[in-house]
Every structure is written in structure tokens, then in C-alpha cells.
Design an enzyme around this catalytic site. Structure first.
Site, PDB file in Angstrom:
ATOM      1  N   THR A 133       0.823  -1.207   0.000  1.00 23.77           N
ATOM      2  CA  THR A 133       0.000   0.000   0.000  1.00 23.77           C
ATOM      3  C   THR A 133       0.857   1.257   0.000  1.00 23.77           C
ATOM      4  O   THR A 133       2.002   1.244   0.472  1.00 23.77           O
ATOM      5  CB  THR A 133      -0.910   0.018   1.247  1.00 23.77           C
ATOM      6  OG1 THR A 133      -1.566   1.271   1.361  1.00 23.77           O
ATOM      7  CG2 THR A 133      -0.098  -0.199   2.519  1.00 23.77           C
ATOM      8  N   ASP A 134       0.278   2.356  -0.477  1.00 25.86           N
ATOM      9  CA  ASP A 134       0.977   3.637  -0.411  1.00 25.86           C
ATOM     10  C   ASP A 134       1.055   4.180   1.011  1.00 25.86           C
ATOM     11  O   ASP A 134       1.855   5.082   1.304  1.00 25.86           O
ATOM     12  CB  ASP A 134       0.309   4.669  -1.329  1.00 25.86           C
ATOM     13  CG  ASP A 134      -1.164   4.915  -1.020  1.00 25.86           C
ATOM     14  OD1 ASP A 134      -1.709   4.285  -0.095  1.00 25.86           O
ATOM     15  OD2 ASP A 134      -1.775   5.743  -1.722  1.00 25.86           O
ATOM     16  N   GLU A 135       0.260   3.629   1.919  1.00 24.13           N
ATOM     17  CA  GLU A 135       0.235   4.163   3.280  1.00 24.13           C
ATOM     18  C   GLU A 135       1.546   3.942   4.035  1.00 24.13           C
ATOM     19  O   GLU A 135       1.805   4.603   5.046  1.00 24.13           O
ATOM     20  CB  GLU A 135      -0.943   3.574   4.063  1.00 24.13           C
ATOM     21  CG  GLU A 135      -2.289   3.966   3.464  1.00 24.13           C
ATOM     22  CD  GLU A 135      -3.462   3.665   4.369  1.00 24.13           C
ATOM     23  OE1 GLU A 135      -3.321   3.832   5.607  1.00 24.13           O
ATOM     24  OE2 GLU A 135      -4.517   3.268   3.854  1.00 24.13           O
ATOM     25  N   TYR A 159      -1.884  -0.243  11.084  1.00 22.63           N
ATOM     26  CA  TYR A 159      -2.022  -0.935   9.796  1.00 22.63           C
ATOM     27  C   TYR A 159      -0.818  -0.684   8.898  1.00 22.63           C
ATOM     28  O   TYR A 159      -0.166  -1.620   8.429  1.00 22.63           O
ATOM     29  CB  TYR A 159      -3.298  -0.493   9.085  1.00 22.63           C
ATOM     30  CG  TYR A 159      -3.268  -0.756   7.599  1.00 22.63           C
ATOM     31  CD1 TYR A 159      -3.124  -2.057   7.118  1.00 22.63           C
ATOM     32  CD2 TYR A 159      -3.368   0.283   6.674  1.00 22.63           C
ATOM     33  CE1 TYR A 159      -3.069  -2.311   5.750  1.00 22.63           C
ATOM     34  CE2 TYR A 159      -3.309   0.038   5.314  1.00 22.63           C
ATOM     35  CZ  TYR A 159      -3.162  -1.264   4.853  1.00 22.63           C
ATOM     36  OH  TYR A 159      -3.094  -1.498   3.514  1.00 22.63           O
ATOM     37  N   LYS A 163       2.176  -3.239   7.519  1.00 24.03           N
ATOM     38  CA  LYS A 163       2.447  -3.467   6.096  1.00 24.03           C
ATOM     39  C   LYS A 163       3.884  -3.085   5.747  1.00 24.03           C
ATOM     40  O   LYS A 163       4.536  -3.748   4.926  1.00 24.03           O
ATOM     41  CB  LYS A 163       1.463  -2.681   5.235  1.00 24.03           C
ATOM     42  CG  LYS A 163       0.071  -3.273   5.179  1.00 24.03           C
ATOM     43  CD  LYS A 163       0.042  -4.680   4.580  1.00 24.03           C
ATOM     44  CE  LYS A 163       0.312  -4.672   3.087  1.00 24.03           C
ATOM     45  NZ  LYS A 163       0.203  -6.040   2.506  1.00 24.03           N
TER      46      LYS A 163
END
Length: 356
Positions: A133-135, A159, A163
């Protein structure tokens, strides 16, 4: 030949399985734990299809994963399996540590054991593609350049931190053991089968049900939006021709503030299924307390993927969001099936804590 897809009953995973089997007859072994976001109804069209074998199980089950790899002589693994809902990670981070970190580690260990025992040319052509993810990159200011693959990791939620840890493990297994891995970091996906606690499907369903459309804070959090079928085509392209050990950012080139996204949804619904009283669905927009540590802006620079592998999204936000709204209008039976049990109690818990 066959591939193993983990988390293949979730939103993006199920779209990928359906997309894959629309273009090839290669067997897909689909491993999913079937937690709250896993839904076999997403794959109902594959019932009785010999090209799809579903296995209920956990990526943290080393013995199960290794047995599936060996039994089906898997040539590639596409790992979607993850806890991915930020709000849930705030309320209960331990599940995210267990799945995203411990689970990824055990998956890597099983794949490494299997890969070490392969003979050529199968060993040379084997791939593990890790979907992230970009997060993991943190938050951007309005004037900052979009995230490139070289951007420093600065995760801000349990989260995204979990990741980020899984991304680092994948990288380490390539550099330490030579495991043939690829990583993709995508922006916010939307489209069919999206679990309806996320912004777009939640607001579509709340609008139709006459409920408030909850907007966190001032609604000016900016995200890059990627139609899920475009994400699937990007993963296929990276799996086919990506350079081993490399990271590829996948984005839709569609930066939108959350409030603008919801207003767009309301406008489309006003056209396709107007309210009985003639008012706009926008009248249902309600502002609620922002979530802790809410990142202000994400933006993906997907130019590497375009430059090196020739990929670009087929949908604009305008075309993709219209298809998405129409899908939810046409598939209310699916929505009704999802809106029950644990999902409903989660919504009550999350939004009960936020005053309008």
C-alpha cells in the site's frame, strides 16, 4: 502450471482471481482465511469451475502453505492476504501484527523452502508478488511531490506500520536468500466487491438507505484513487515482466479530497436513482470526529511502472466511479448479504464513538 493467490476472497484479491480467469485457463489455488472482509460470494460465478480451487486457511500456517505449493507445483504466488482497515487497526492492532507481520514471515518461509527445492527451469521462473500500500510512505503536504518508490517509509497507523514491516521482510528475503520477489504499492482502490465499511461503498449504501454520509474531520484528506480492475492489470504486468527485487508503485493519477469523492457519488446517485423527495443525496453528508493520526494526503507517482513496463490505467476517476455506483445499484443482493453480523456491529462501534 498454476498460481497461488492468498487473500483471494477479499476485495482486490477476488477481483484479481476473476480477472485472471477471464484471460487464462491456468489453475488458481485461492487461499483465504475468510475473516470479516473475505466473502466467497465474490467468487460465486466460479462455482463448479475446475480452474479455481478454494482452500480456507491462514498464510501463517506454514505446513498448509508448503503443502499447497508442492501439491499444485505453483509457479507464482500473489499475496493479497492482509488486515487492511485502518480504523480496525486503531481499535485492535494485534490482528494486524499477527497477519501482516507474522503471517507474511511464515508465508515467506514456506515459499523459500519450496523454491529451494525446485529444479531448473522452474526455480528460475518462479515469482512471489507481494501486494502492499501507499500508506507505508506516510503523509504528504499539499505541495509535496507524489510518492516514488524511493520515498522514505514513514507509516503512521498500526495498519501501515505492519504493512511496512511485511515489505521489509520481502525485501530482506530477496537480498539475503535470493528469493525472486516483486512488490507493488498501490493507492486507494475502489470498484466491485469493495467491503462496505470503506468510504465509497459505505456512502453509496448509506445514501440509498437514507442514513448519514459520515465525513471524517473537514473531508479534505486527499487520496489517489485507482479502479480495482486497473490494479489487477498492473499486477499481471509486474508478475509477467517486473525486475526481481524491485518495487512498483501503482496509482490512478486521480487525486481527490474525500469530500469531493462523496459529492461526486451523490451527483451520480441523484442521476441514476433520485431520492423520492427530489433532494440531493448530498443533504445526508454529516461531519464526524476525525480518526487519530489521519494522514492528510497520499499521492502515487506510477511513472516507473509506465516507463519500464508500459502500464497505464484504463479508467479515469469519472469513468471508474460511475461503473462502481452502477455495480452497487445492480448488486444489492450482494450488499444485503454483507450488511449483517460482525460487519454491522463494527460500524456501530466505530461511529458511535464519533459525535456529529
Amino acid at each position: 502450471m498454476s498460481i497461488l493467490v492468498t487473500g483471494g476472497a477479499g476485495f482486490i484479491g477476488s477481483n484479481f482471481v476473476l480477472d485472471w480467469l477471464s484471460q487464462t485457463d491456468e489453475l488458481v489455488v485461492n487461499l483465504d482465511k475468510l475473516t470479516y472482509a473475505g466473502n466467497l460470494q465474490n467468487l460465486a460465478s466460479l462455482q463448479g469451475d475446475s480452474r479455481h480451487e478454494f482452500v480456507k486457511g491462514d498464510i501463517a500456517d506454514y505446513d498448509l502453505v508448503l503443502s499447497l505449493l508442492e501439491k499444485h507445483q505453483i509457479r507464482a504466488v500473489v499475496n493479497f492476504a492482509a488486515e487492511s482497515h485502518v480504523d480496525r487497526s486503531i481499535h485492535g492492532p494485534e490482528d494486524f501484527i499477527q497477519t501482516n507481520i507474522v503471517g507474511s514471515f511464515r508465508l515467506l518461509e514456506a515459499v523459500r523452502q519450496y523454491w529451494n527445492n525446485l529444479k531448473q527451469p522452474a526455480k528460475q521462473t518462479f515469482r512471489l508478488l507481494h501486494v502492499s500500500t501507499d500508506e507505508v510512505y506516510g503523509s504528504l503536504e499539499k505541495t509535496d511531490a507524489p510518492f516514488a518508490e524511493t520515498h522514505q517509509y514513514q507509516p503512521n497507523s498500526p495498519y501501515s506500520a505492519s504493512k511496512a514491516a511485511s515489505d521489509h521482510l520481502v525485501r530482506a528475503y530477496h537480498h539475503t536468500y535470493g528469493l525472486p520477489v516483486l512488490t507493488t504499492n498501490c493507492s486507494n482502490n475502489y470498484g466491485p466487491y469493495h467491503f462496505p465499511e470503506k468510504l465509497i461503498p459505505l456512502c453509496i449504501q448509506n445514501a440509498l438507505s437514507g442514513k448519514p454520509l459520515p465525513i471524517y474531520g473537514d473531508g479534505q484528506q486527499i487520496r489517489d484513487w485507482l479502479y480495482v480492475k486497473d490494479h489487477c492489470s498492473a499486477i499481471r504486468r509486474v508478475l509477467e515482466s517486473g525486475t526481481l527485487g524491485e518495487v512498483y508503485n501503482v496509482g490512478g493519477w486521480n487525486e481527490k479530497a474525500n469530500l469531493d469523492v462523496v459529492n461526486t457519488l451523490c451527483s451520480i446517485l441523484d442521476e441514476l436513482q433520485p431520492r423520492a423527495d427530489g433532494k440531493s443525496y448530498a443533504a445526508q453528508i454529516t461531519y464526524v470526529t476525525d480518526r487519530p493520526g489521519h494522514d492528510r494526503r497520499y499521492a502515487i507517482d506510477a511513472s516507473k511502472l509506465g516507463r519500464e513496463l508500459g502500464w497505464k490505467p484504463a479508467e479515469t476517476f469519472e469513468t471508474g466511479i460511475r461503473k462502481t455506483v452502477q455495480w452497487y445499484l445492480d448488486n444489492q443482493a450482494w450488499v444485503v448479504n454483507v450488511l449483517s453480523g460482525d460487519y454491522q456491529s463494527w460500524l456501530d462501534k466505530n461511529y458511535a464513538e464519533r459525535s456529529a
